[in-house]
Design a protein around this motif. Sequence first.
Motif, PDB file in Angstrom:
ATOM      1  N   ALA A  11     -10.442  22.867  -8.104  1.00 27.29           N
ATOM      2  CA  ALA A  11     -11.140  21.580  -8.143  1.00 27.29           C
ATOM      3  C   ALA A  11     -12.035  21.495  -9.366  1.00 27.29           C
ATOM      4  O   ALA A  11     -12.101  20.453 -10.037  1.00 27.29           O
ATOM      5  N   ALA A  12     -12.698  22.595  -9.682  1.00 28.91           N
ATOM      6  CA  ALA A  12     -13.589  22.599 -10.851  1.00 28.91           C
ATOM      7  C   ALA A  12     -12.785  22.440 -12.140  1.00 28.91           C
ATOM      8  O   ALA A  12     -13.190  21.725 -13.067  1.00 28.91           O
ATOM      9  N   LEU A  13     -11.625  23.113 -12.215  1.00 30.31           N
ATOM     10  CA  LEU A  13     -10.784  23.008 -13.425  1.00 30.31           C
ATOM     11  C   LEU A  13     -10.283  21.573 -13.605  1.00 30.31           C
ATOM     12  O   LEU A  13     -10.322  21.023 -14.718  1.00 30.31           O
ATOM     13  N   VAL A  14      -9.836  20.961 -12.513  1.00 34.38           N
ATOM     14  CA  VAL A  14      -9.338  19.589 -12.580  1.00 34.38           C
ATOM     15  C   VAL A  14     -10.449  18.646 -13.023  1.00 34.38           C
ATOM     16  O   VAL A  14     -10.260  17.757 -13.849  1.00 34.38           O
ATOM     17  N   GLU A  15     -11.616  18.889 -12.481  1.00 35.99           N
ATOM     18  CA  GLU A  15     -12.785  18.094 -12.866  1.00 35.99           C
ATOM     19  C   GLU A  15     -13.040  18.212 -14.372  1.00 35.99           C
ATOM     20  O   GLU A  15     -13.376  17.236 -15.034  1.00 35.99           O
ATOM     21  N   GLU A  16     -12.808  19.415 -14.885  1.00 35.01           N
ATOM     22  CA  GLU A  16     -13.148  19.686 -16.294  1.00 35.01           C
ATOM     23  C   GLU A  16     -12.105  19.137 -17.256  1.00 35.01           C
ATOM     24  O   GLU A  16     -12.445  18.494 -18.252  1.00 35.01           O
ATOM     25  N   ILE A  17     -10.830  19.377 -16.985  1.00 34.45           N
ATOM     26  CA  ILE A  17      -9.797  19.032 -17.986  1.00 34.45           C
ATOM     27  C   ILE A  17      -8.838  17.955 -17.501  1.00 34.45           C
ATOM     28  O   ILE A  17      -7.910  17.579 -18.207  1.00 34.45           O
ATOM     29  N   GLY A  18      -9.060  17.427 -16.321  1.00 34.94           N
ATOM     30  CA  GLY A  18      -8.190  16.361 -15.817  1.00 34.94           C
ATOM     31  C   GLY A  18      -6.975  16.909 -15.094  1.00 34.94           C
ATOM     32  O   GLY A  18      -6.544  18.049 -15.331  1.00 34.94           O
ATOM     33  N   PRO A  19      -6.395  16.100 -14.211  1.00 28.66           N
ATOM     34  CA  PRO A  19      -5.317  16.597 -13.352  1.00 28.66           C
ATOM     35  C   PRO A  19      -4.013  16.893 -14.108  1.00 28.66           C
ATOM     36  O   PRO A  19      -3.306  17.853 -13.763  1.00 28.66           O
ATOM     37  N   VAL A  20      -3.696  16.087 -15.125  1.00 24.24           N
ATOM     38  CA  VAL A  20      -2.406  16.280 -15.797  1.00 24.24           C
ATOM     39  C   VAL A  20      -2.395  17.608 -16.566  1.00 24.24           C
ATOM     40  O   VAL A  20      -1.475  18.421 -16.426  1.00 24.24           O
ATOM     41  N   GLU A  21      -3.460  17.844 -17.312  1.00 23.92           N
ATOM     42  CA  GLU A  21      -3.549  19.086 -18.077  1.00 23.92           C
ATOM     43  C   GLU A  21      -3.690  20.281 -17.134  1.00 23.92           C
ATOM     44  O   GLU A  21      -3.090  21.334 -17.349  1.00 23.92           O
ATOM     45  N   ALA A  22      -4.473  20.087 -16.061  1.00 22.32           N
ATOM     46  CA  ALA A  22      -4.658  21.180 -15.105  1.00 22.32           C
ATOM     47  C   ALA A  22      -3.319  21.539 -14.461  1.00 22.32           C
ATOM     48  O   ALA A  22      -2.971  22.724 -14.327  1.00 22.32           O
ATOM     49  N   ALA A  23      -2.546  20.515 -14.088  1.00 23.31           N
ATOM     50  CA  ALA A  23      -1.241  20.781 -13.470  1.00 23.31           C
ATOM     51  C   ALA A  23      -0.327  21.515 -14.450  1.00 23.31           C
ATOM     52  O   ALA A  23       0.379  22.463 -14.084  1.00 23.31           O
ATOM     53  N   MET A  34       0.829  -1.204   0.000  1.00 22.28           N
ATOM     54  CA  MET A  34       0.000   0.000   0.000  1.00 22.28           C
ATOM     55  C   MET A  34       0.865   1.256   0.000  1.00 22.28           C
ATOM     56  O   MET A  34       0.528   2.242   0.634  1.00 22.28           O
ATOM     57  N   THR A  35       1.979   1.234  -0.684  1.00 22.85           N
ATOM     58  CA  THR A  35       2.800   2.444  -0.774  1.00 22.85           C
ATOM     59  C   THR A  35       2.407   3.204  -2.033  1.00 22.85           C
ATOM     60  O   THR A  35       1.650   2.702  -2.864  1.00 22.85           O
ATOM     61  N   GLY A  36       2.939   4.428  -2.135  1.00 21.48           N
ATOM     62  CA  GLY A  36       2.648   5.227  -3.315  1.00 21.48           C
ATOM     63  C   GLY A  36       3.012   4.477  -4.584  1.00 21.48           C
ATOM     64  O   GLY A  36       2.289   4.502  -5.578  1.00 21.48           O
ATOM     65  N   ALA A  37       4.121   3.765  -4.546  1.00 18.97           N
ATOM     66  CA  ALA A  37       4.581   3.055  -5.736  1.00 18.97           C
ATOM     67  C   ALA A  37       3.591   1.982  -6.171  1.00 18.97           C
ATOM     68  O   ALA A  37       3.488   1.662  -7.350  1.00 18.97           O
ATOM     69  N   ALA A  38       2.821   1.442  -5.191  1.00 19.27           N
ATOM     70  CA  ALA A  38       1.896   0.360  -5.519  1.00 19.27           C
ATOM     71  C   ALA A  38       0.557   0.881  -6.030  1.00 19.27           C
ATOM     72  O   ALA A  38      -0.335   0.096  -6.322  1.00 19.27           O
ATOM     73  N   SER A  39       0.398   2.187  -6.134  1.00 20.78           N
ATOM     74  CA  SER A  39      -0.880   2.737  -6.573  1.00 20.78           C
ATOM     75  C   SER A  39      -1.229   2.236  -7.964  1.00 20.78           C
ATOM     76  O   SER A  39      -0.355   2.137  -8.829  1.00 20.78           O
ATOM     77  N   PRO A  40      -2.502   1.917  -8.189  1.00 18.19           N
ATOM     78  CA  PRO A  40      -2.922   1.473  -9.520  1.00 18.19           C
ATOM     79  C   PRO A  40      -3.055   2.636 -10.500  1.00 18.19           C
ATOM     80  O   PRO A  40      -3.456   2.426 -11.639  1.00 18.19           O
ATOM     81  N   VAL A  41      -2.693   3.808 -10.059  1.00 19.58           N
ATOM     82  CA  VAL A  41      -2.910   5.010 -10.876  1.00 19.58           C
ATOM     83  C   VAL A  41      -1.626   5.360 -11.627  1.00 19.58           C
ATOM     84  O   VAL A  41      -0.521   5.178 -11.107  1.00 19.58           O
ATOM     85  N   ALA A  42      -1.779   5.859 -12.848  1.00 22.60           N
ATOM     86  CA  ALA A  42      -0.629   6.266 -13.666  1.00 22.60           C
ATOM     87  C   ALA A  42       0.232   7.266 -12.896  1.00 22.60           C
ATOM     88  O   ALA A  42      -0.281   8.160 -12.230  1.00 22.60           O
ATOM     89  N   ARG A  43       1.532   7.087 -13.015  1.00 18.09           N
ATOM     90  CA  ARG A  43       2.478   7.934 -12.289  1.00 18.09           C
ATOM     91  C   ARG A  43       2.266   9.420 -12.593  1.00 18.09           C
ATOM     92  O   ARG A  43       2.330  10.249 -11.682  1.00 18.09           O
ATOM     93  N   GLU A  44       1.997   9.744 -13.837  1.00 14.16           N
ATOM     94  CA  GLU A  44       1.854  11.173 -14.170  1.00 14.16           C
ATOM     95  C   GLU A  44       0.627  11.782 -13.494  1.00 14.16           C
ATOM     96  O   GLU A  44       0.621  12.959 -13.144  1.00 14.16           O
ATOM     97  N   VAL A  45      -0.408  10.958 -13.298  1.00 12.44           N
ATOM     98  CA  VAL A  45      -1.597  11.447 -12.606  1.00 12.44           C
ATOM     99  C   VAL A  45      -1.280  11.685 -11.125  1.00 12.44           C
ATOM    100  O   VAL A  45      -1.622  12.723 -10.552  1.00 12.44           O
ATOM    101  N   LEU A  46      -0.564  10.726 -10.537  1.00 12.34           N
ATOM    102  CA  LEU A  46      -0.180  10.884  -9.133  1.00 12.34           C
ATOM    103  C   LEU A  46       0.678  12.133  -8.939  1.00 12.34           C
ATOM    104  O   LEU A  46       0.473  12.914  -7.999  1.00 12.34           O
ATOM    105  N   LEU A  47       1.641  12.306  -9.845  1.00 10.45           N
ATOM    106  CA  LEU A  47       2.514  13.480  -9.734  1.00 10.45           C
ATOM    107  C   LEU A  47       1.718  14.769  -9.902  1.00 10.45           C
ATOM    108  O   LEU A  47       1.946  15.755  -9.186  1.00 10.45           O
ATOM    109  N   ALA A  48       0.782  14.750 -10.843  1.00 13.02           N
ATOM    110  CA  ALA A  48      -0.029  15.953 -11.080  1.00 13.02           C
ATOM    111  C   ALA A  48      -0.877  16.274  -9.847  1.00 13.02           C
ATOM    112  O   ALA A  48      -0.925  17.423  -9.394  1.00 13.02           O
ATOM    113  N   ARG A  49      -1.511  15.268  -9.291  1.00 14.80           N
ATOM    114  CA  ARG A  49      -2.358  15.473  -8.106  1.00 14.80           C
ATOM    115  C   ARG A  49      -1.512  15.904  -6.903  1.00 14.80           C
ATOM    116  O   ARG A  49      -1.946  16.730  -6.091  1.00 14.80           O
ATOM    117  N   ALA A  50      -0.331  15.305  -6.757  1.00 17.73           N
ATOM    118  CA  ALA A  50       0.547  15.683  -5.642  1.00 17.73           C
ATOM    119  C   ALA A  50       0.954  17.152  -5.772  1.00 17.73           C
ATOM    120  O   ALA A  50       0.942  17.906  -4.779  1.00 17.73           O
TER     121      ALA A  50
END
Lengths: 399, 399
Positions: free
Chosen positions: B31-43, B1-17
């Motif tokens: 939050a609204a922008l991320v909802e609209e265009i996704g975390p990677v593009e928002a970041a 259950m570490t960050g590395a074991a996340s089932p989420v794409a690394r770029e998404v994790l980095l963007a959200r972090a």
Amino acid sequence: MTGAASPVAREVLLARAYLSRVAEPPASALAALVEEIGPVEAAHRVREGTVHGPGAIPPAVAGETAARRATDRAEADLALLATRGGRLVVPEDPEWPAMALAGLGVAAGVDGTLGLEGASVRDGLAVPLALWARGPLRLTEAPRGWVAMVGARAASDYGLWVARDWGADLADRGKTVVSGAALGVDGAAHRGALAVEGRTVAVLACGIDRAYPPTHATLLDHVGRRGLVVTEYPPGATPARHRFLVRNRLVAALSAGTVVVEAGARSGATRTALVAEALGRAVMVVPGPVTSALSVGCHELAQRPEVTVAGRVAHVVERVSEVGDGLAAPPGSPTRRTDGLDPDALRVHEALPLHAARTAVRLAHDSGVDPTVVATLLSDLEACGLVGQEGGRWRRRPG
Amino acid sequence: MTGAASPVAREVLLARAYLSRVAEPPASALAALVEEIGPVEAAHRVREGTVHGPGAIPPAVAGETAARRATDRAEADLALLATRGGRLVVPEDPEWPAMALAGLGVAAGVDGTLGLEGASVRDGLAVPLALWARGPLRLTEAPRGWVAMVGARAASDYGLWVARDWGADLADRGKTVVSGAALGVDGAAHRGALAVEGRTVAVLACGIDRAYPPTHATLLDHVGRRGLVVTEYPPGATPARHRFLVRNRLVAALSAGTVVVEAGARSGATRTALVAEALGRAVMVVPGPVTSALSVGCHELAQRPEVTVAGRVAHVVERVSEVGDGLAAPPGSPTRRTDGLDPDALRVHEALPLHAARTAVRLAHDSGVDPTVVATLLSDLEACGLVGQEGGRWRRRPG
């Protein structure tokens, strides 16, 4: 205000006095017969005791009256009442609290259960045949502004404190404190009201000539001289467990709201509350520690949707006013000097005892209002003439 | 259950972090922008910081992110999290508590006031961008069976007792005790749950690598190893007053119900309760003496129609179940061994502590059930295998 001064015809008074002794309350069948043919004819027929043919009484009435129908002490009872300065209030008298008691007859006829105690509550809701009364307050005022405070006889110090303090505060706000003169919460509530020279009503489960509990003889004397002592039981009637339960319906019915101060898991106070709920009156409970067996009944009652929690006297006043407004047209509703205050200012004002001074720090503590705000609020209250200070201590200004 | 074991794409994790550090929660516009265009593009756009032309960020987002957009510690934060055995839970992860948090977005968009605190409550209800978590419990379970216990830091002995005892009892009944790890009620609730090896979740107002208050370092360590420590604040974030208030919305949102154990007239716990109410969750207050400034907030909350009084743990369990049933389909609802007991039997059973024996007399006292009935009920409970006796003292039988 003696029996002799009653505006009611003597034969009616005598009939009601006789009927009030001849059947043990609540006497639903007898009440229905009296309602149908009037007290004088009903008394005549009950005395005769005919169960067949013309002038017969219904079997249910015969059952309710068989044991005592030969006992007629009406003249002596009214004479005794007169020597005590009391009066017999009957439905034919303008003082009869018709509005307060009307609900009893209706609720008694309702089908279905009333919750915790079900049918056993409903069955006991007969309208009384007469009320033996002593004291300057008039029954016709009920239930508007009448607030019942009920609770455990073996109350805790906390319960006694709340009963006395709130009894005083309610009386000080012009409410009439109704209770059952029992040990514990009842007595403390009456005493609180008397302490501020307020109005209080004791509803007895025995004859008006008896002091029960004996240690409350002086208290009952005070209530009778300044408030009202009332009972449906004829002179000489002894207190008995079932009479306390029957009496409780009158406490509930005469009041716009009932406040349960402390109550164990099963208690007479809970029953009073259930009757009040059945009558559509406000039912409030005083919260207490969840660790106290004497607050269990309050917290269980609070689970019922119609029951509200009273954390301070203002909660009682608000709730009783709401319900009271539904019971009667306001006779020119009195305004209070604190009307229009914001909630924090009201809380600070309420934290001031009636007859003692307090520092701002203490008021902040007692009211729970931010100390930095209390100073401003006190200035505001002073500007309104509601409080004054001397030597850094604040006190209420009389109205 | 570490960050590395996340089932989420690394770029998404980095963007959200990155996004979780770049704006101070609650960041509604981001939050609204991320909802609209996704975390990677928002970041990407936030990093660029363009405010005009293609790829520009809305002015509100620019406002929220201007101060920190150049600070990108996402790699280092995730690495630190991994060394602590933590994980970053994001909406793209199946563990994301979507159902629990969905209400935040909806409530944030609601017009009108929310009572005591009005718009100030609503404005802070943005959905978090990510949750930094540590511990074996999974966020996706929320809010079903999660119960928040909140209250005063400067709690009384009574409040601490209730928090600890009820925290233990709730955990013992399979509930997850959620709180804020603060001094007073929060800490006692966590400790109560841990004491019976139950489930508990601490929602922090600072980075997951920080122990606040410092005296709760060991407690937080225990919660992180046996329950869950979670925060929307990035590593290193310091606790600050406004963060406690913002954090409170997550305590409310992650829980099917919120129990206010003790609260002064104005308190963070009251705010948490109002958020819970706005989210349609159960709000309960523990009653206390009306003479206690620390129960004033509870009793005031109890004036609200949707708020109920919890006089014992069963009241909490019942209410949370009702509300919880509306929040999610039961995943095969667990049955309790005491299901189907009559209320008195349940009360007697509840009066038995988890790990101590009691006489029947003591149980009658503690439960408030008639002593003459308790003996019968204990026999019934014994027949069901729920209790056993030895030497005249009764104790619970393990399931």
